[in-house]
Design a protein around this motif. Sequence first.
Motif, short mmCIF file in Angstrom:
data_model
loop_
_atom_site.label_atom_id
_atom_site.label_comp_id
_atom_site.label_asym_id
_atom_site.label_seq_id
_atom_site.Cartn_x
_atom_site.Cartn_y
_atom_site.Cartn_z
N THR A 1 -4.20 3.26 -0.50
CA THR A 1 -4.56 2.67 -1.79
C THR A 1 -3.51 1.63 -2.19
N TYR B 1 -6.11 -6.83 -9.94
CA TYR B 1 -5.48 -5.51 -9.96
C TYR B 1 -5.65 -4.91 -11.36
N ILE C 1 -9.12 -3.25 -8.17
CA ILE C 1 -8.29 -2.48 -7.22
C ILE C 1 -7.16 -1.80 -7.98
N ASP C 2 -6.76 -0.63 -7.48
CA ASP C 2 -5.62 0.08 -8.07
C ASP C 2 -5.20 1.19 -7.12
N ASP C 3 -4.44 2.15 -7.64
CA ASP C 3 -3.92 3.20 -6.75
C ASP C 3 -4.95 4.28 -6.42
N THR C 4 -6.20 4.07 -6.83
CA THR C 4 -7.28 5.01 -6.46
C THR C 4 -8.26 4.38 -5.47
N THR C 5 -8.11 3.09 -5.18
CA THR C 5 -9.03 2.39 -4.30
C THR C 5 -8.31 1.97 -3.02
N THR C 6 -8.96 2.16 -1.88
CA THR C 6 -8.33 1.76 -0.63
C THR C 6 -8.70 0.32 -0.27
N GLN D 1 -1.60 6.64 1.61
CA GLN D 1 -3.02 7.00 1.65
C GLN D 1 -3.94 5.79 1.72
N GLU E 1 -12.27 0.17 1.03
CA GLU E 1 -13.27 0.29 -0.03
C GLU E 1 -13.39 -1.00 -0.82
N VAL F 1 0.79 -1.23 0.00
CA VAL F 1 0.00 0.00 0.00
C VAL F 1 0.83 1.28 0.00
#
Length: 367
Positions: free
Chosen positions: A99, A244, A248-253, A97, A256, A94
Amino acid sequence: MVESSSELRRTPLHAVHVAAGAKMVPFAGWEMPIEYAGLVSEHNAVRSSAGIFDVSHMGEIEVSGPDALALVQKVTTNNAAKLAINQAQYSALVYPQGTFVDDLLVYRFSEDHFFLCVNASNVEKDYEYIRSHANGNAEVRNSSAEYAQIAVQGPRAIPVLQKMTATNLQEIHYYWFRRVDLEGESVIAARTGYTGEDGFEIFCKPDVAPHLWNRIREVGGDHIVPTGLGARDTLRLEAKMVLYGNDIDDTTTVLEADLDWIIKWDKGDFIARSALWKQKENGIDRKLAGFEIVDRGIARHGHEAYIGGKKAGVVNSGTFAPFLKKAIGLIYLPDENASVDQDFEIDVRGKRLKARVVPTPFYRREK
């Protein structure tokens, strides 16, 4: 940009796939088999018997040294300190933040040696990210070129593999692994997978992969079906295993993504703890939910969803599930609309189809 075949990497099993008549396609910078006899038959063979997959495109990163555990603990959400030697866990790599850099499997080789299996498209990014956080005495090494990976999944997977080794494979429990002799080759046999079925993922030297693949097929006979990435995707979706780049990616936590179970708050500080704890206390605005299409039709990645006539999200993963024989998918919905039995609409080529949030995983194998 479309990748040309000359730019694509090939796994050690490429010639085997071509000889078997596989349909080869670009995937994450690799030329990979999408299907052999057909997606539906391959999917159902894994559910009823067994399939063999080439997943050599996956990446391997090793973290070793006296500070190896501290580094893994810092950059991932699960608690690697709880791992015994020869045990594995699913986790998230992670950003501060909260994500995803990636999702991954963490294997503990020894007290101070960890083996990380990461997504093919993220190997260099993951390696550089982990290395950038390495303080003290921890070595981070991209060892992807040293491994091929073959997955054998399905109810018949273990009986077939058992014929090829003196090790009692039933003694290797789910999410544990062991170095075993398989047909005279030393391999890492991990009881893990990405299909919702029982089976093993086998890490071996690249030069022995074709021999092992062919021997597994010979020993398995009609019980083992070569299976492409197309069926791997529909199988993992039935089992609600995220992908991925889609789910999921660098905008999803991690919260979430409905993966709060891989966050271990009591392990001490880690790189995203503060951000994720704040989100947990304040509540998430959206949540990844599973859905079925109630009407006739199939929702695909990118189709827009509507609640009360207003856009509420975009389908992340969607397909017709061959074993379940229904259209299913994953989507981020507003948290208040993401509970089971909530109805919404998905726009499929200009037609609004009724969809409903359902319990997940969509498919759970009988134990």
